[in-house]
Design a protein around this motif. Structure first.
Motif, PDB file in Angstrom:
ATOM      1  N   GLY A   1       0.813  -1.212   0.000  1.00  0.00           N
ATOM      2  CA  GLY A   1       0.000   0.000   0.000  1.00  0.00           C
ATOM      3  C   GLY A   1       0.848   1.264   0.000  1.00  0.00           C
ATOM      4  N   LEU A   2       1.977   1.220   0.694  1.00  0.00           N
ATOM      5  CA  LEU A   2       2.885   2.368   0.731  1.00  0.00           C
ATOM      6  C   LEU A   2       3.831   2.393  -0.469  1.00  0.00           C
ATOM      7  N   LEU A   3       4.329   1.206  -0.843  1.00  0.00           N
ATOM      8  CA  LEU A   3       5.337   1.149  -1.908  1.00  0.00           C
ATOM      9  C   LEU A   3       4.757   1.436  -3.290  1.00  0.00           C
ATOM     10  N   LEU A   4       3.580   0.907  -3.587  1.00  0.00           N
ATOM     11  CA  LEU A   4       3.029   1.057  -4.938  1.00  0.00           C
ATOM     12  C   LEU A   4       2.925   2.524  -5.371  1.00  0.00           C
ATOM     13  N   PRO A   5       2.279   3.401  -4.587  1.00  0.00           N
ATOM     14  CA  PRO A   5       2.210   4.796  -5.043  1.00  0.00           C
ATOM     15  C   PRO A   5       3.564   5.504  -4.972  1.00  0.00           C
ATOM     16  N   SER A   6       4.367   5.194  -3.960  1.00  0.00           N
ATOM     17  CA  SER A   6       5.653   5.868  -3.798  1.00  0.00           C
ATOM     18  C   SER A   6       6.573   5.572  -4.979  1.00  0.00           C
ATOM     19  N   VAL A   7       6.694   4.300  -5.329  1.00  0.00           N
ATOM     20  CA  VAL A   7       7.595   3.911  -6.420  1.00  0.00           C
ATOM     21  C   VAL A   7       7.032   4.377  -7.761  1.00  0.00           C
TER      22      VAL A   7
ATOM     23  N   PHE B   1      -4.515  -2.240  -4.016  1.00  0.00           N
ATOM     24  CA  PHE B   1      -4.852  -1.067  -4.821  1.00  0.00           C
ATOM     25  C   PHE B   1      -5.643  -0.055  -4.002  1.00  0.00           C
ATOM     26  N   LEU B   2      -6.601  -0.534  -3.212  1.00  0.00           N
ATOM     27  CA  LEU B   2      -7.415   0.374  -2.400  1.00  0.00           C
ATOM     28  C   LEU B   2      -6.569   1.069  -1.332  1.00  0.00           C
ATOM     29  N   LEU B   3      -5.671   0.316  -0.695  1.00  0.00           N
ATOM     30  CA  LEU B   3      -4.792   0.912   0.312  1.00  0.00           C
ATOM     31  C   LEU B   3      -3.858   1.940  -0.310  1.00  0.00           C
ATOM     32  N   ALA B   4      -3.308   1.593  -1.487  1.00  0.00           N
ATOM     33  CA  ALA B   4      -2.415   2.521  -2.175  1.00  0.00           C
ATOM     34  C   ALA B   4      -3.145   3.823  -2.480  1.00  0.00           C
ATOM     35  N   GLY B   5      -4.381   3.696  -2.954  1.00  0.00           N
ATOM     36  CA  GLY B   5      -5.177   4.883  -3.236  1.00  0.00           C
ATOM     37  C   GLY B   5      -5.474   5.686  -1.988  1.00  0.00           C
ATOM     38  N   CYS B   6      -5.788   5.006  -0.882  1.00  0.00           N
ATOM     39  CA  CYS B   6      -6.094   5.701   0.374  1.00  0.00           C
ATOM     40  C   CYS B   6      -4.873   6.437   0.915  1.00  0.00           C
ATOM     41  N   PHE B   7      -3.710   5.774   0.900  1.00  0.00           N
ATOM     42  CA  PHE B   7      -2.485   6.418   1.388  1.00  0.00           C
ATOM     43  C   PHE B   7      -2.146   7.646   0.550  1.00  0.00           C
ATOM     44  N   LEU B   8      -2.273   7.520  -0.766  1.00  0.00           N
ATOM     45  CA  LEU B   8      -1.941   8.639  -1.643  1.00  0.00           C
ATOM     46  C   LEU B   8      -2.947   9.775  -1.483  1.00  0.00           C
ATOM     47  N   ALA B   9      -4.238   9.428  -1.343  1.00  0.00           N
ATOM     48  CA  ALA B   9      -5.263  10.451  -1.141  1.00  0.00           C
ATOM     49  C   ALA B   9      -5.020  11.205   0.161  1.00  0.00           C
TER      50      ALA B   9
END
Length: 280
Positions: free
Chosen positions: A68-74, A181-189
Motif C-alpha cells: 500500500g505504501l510502496l506502490l504509489p511511492s515507487v 490497490f485500495l490501500l495505495a489509493g487511500c495512502f496517496l489520497a
C-alpha cells in the motif's frame, strides 16, 4: 502471443503517459491516485475477487501495508525518472529489478545459485551502471536525478518480492490485489489532502487513461502466463526484453531521447542479463 504483446504495449504506454505529463502540465500524483481507483474497479469487474476471503486479509497485513505504501511511492519515483532520465533508461532499470527477488531467493530462501545466474547478476549490475552513466551535454539527469534510476530498480525489486509472496496465497490473490490497490489509493489520497492539494481536472482525467494501461499491463501479463503455461520462461523473457526494446524505441523516436554509447551498452547488457536470469 496477443496477450503478451498487449502487456508489453501497455507497460510502455504507461511510461509514455508519464513522459507526457510535464508537457500537458499534469499533476502526476493526482493521476496516480485516479489510476488506483480505475485499477480497483477493473479488478472487481475482470478478476471477480471472492469476498468470502476478505476476513483473511488481516493475516496478510504486513504485506498489504508494505504494498500500500510502496506502490504509489515507487510509481511517483518512476514518473520522475521517466521525466528526468527518459523512457529507455527508466524502463530498463525497472526490468532489471528482477535481480533483487533472485538475490532474496539465494540469500533468504535457500535457492542455489548456478554459474549462469551469477553471471546474469554481474551483467545486471554492469547494465545498471551503464544506464545511469551521463554526459552533461546529453542528459538532464543532474546530481539528484542520478539517484532516480537506482531508486526505480530497488523500489520495483522490493515490490516484486512482495508480489511473489502474494502469489503464494493462491485463490486469495485477487482479493489481496484489490486490497493493495485500495490501500495505495487511500495512502496517496491522505498524502494529497494533508498537502492541501488543489485538485486539477485534467490530471484526474489523465489518471483514467493511466489506470487503464497500468491494469492492462498486469491483466495481460497474467493472461499470457495462463495462455502459455508450458512456457513461463518465454513469457518472462519476452515481456522484459520487449519492454526494454519498445521503451528504447519510443524514447528515441517519440521524444528524441539522446543515449550515450555507454547507455546503449547498458540496455544491451540488460537484455542479456534477463536471458541469463530467467527461471528454467
Amino acid at each position: 502471443m496477443i496477450m503478451l504483446s498487449g502487456a508489453i504495449a501497455c507497460s510502455v504506454a504507461v511510461s509514455v503517459l508519464l513522459k507526457l505529463a510535464r508537457r500537458f502540465q499534469l499533476q502526476v500524483a493526482q493521476s496516480v491516485l485516479v489510476n488506483y481507483v480505475v485499477a480497483s474497479a477493473l479488478v472487481l469487474y475482470l478478476l471477480k475477487p471472492p469476498f468470502s476471503d476478505a476476513p483473511h486479509l488481516l493475516e496478510h497485513w504486513p504485506l498489504l501495508a508494505a504494498l500500500g505504501l510502496l506502490l504509489p511511492s515507487v510509481f511517483l519515483v518512476m514518473a520522475a525518472a521517466v521525466d528526468r532520465a527518459g523512457i529507455a533508461r527508466s524502463d530498463a532499470a525497472q526490468r532489471l529489478s528482477l535481480v533483487l527477488p533472485l538475490l532474496a531467493a539465494f540469500l533468504l530462501f535457500g535457492e542455489t545459485a548456478d554459474a549462469g545466474k551469477l553471471l546474469g547478476l554481474g551483467l545486471a549490475i554492469l547494465a545498471l551502471l551503464g544506464l545511469i552513466h551521463r554526459e552533461e551535454a546529453a542528459t538532464r539527469l543532474g546530481k539528484s536525478g542520478l539517484l532516480l534510476l537506482p531508486a526505480v530498480w530497488a523500489g520495483y525489486g522490493v515490490i516484486d518480492i512482495c508480489f511473489k509472496q502474494m502469489a503464494k496465497t493462491g485463490a486469495r490473490f485477487p482479493v489481496i490485489l484489490l486490497a493493495c490497490f485500495l490501500l495505495a489509493g487511500c495512502f496517496l489520497a491522505l498524502w494529497l489532502i494533508l498537502r492541501k492539494t488543489r485538485w486539477h481536472l485534467p490530471s484526474l482525467a489523465g489518471g483514467v487513461l493511466l489506470g487503464l494501461f497500468n491494469f492492462g499491463n498486469i491483466y495481460a501479463y497474467i493472461r499470457a502466463h495462463q495462455d502459455m503455461p508450458e512456457n513461463p520462461a518465454l513469457v518472462f523473457t519476452a515481456m522484459n526484453i520487449g519492454v526494454i526494446v519498445l521503451g528504447s524505441l519510443s524514447g528515441i523516436l517519440l521524444f528524441r531521447e539522446r543515449l550515450t554509447r555507454v547507455n546503449l551498452a547498458g540496455i544491451l547488457l540488460a537484455g542479456l542479463a534477463i536471458v541469463l536470469l530467467i527461471p528454467v
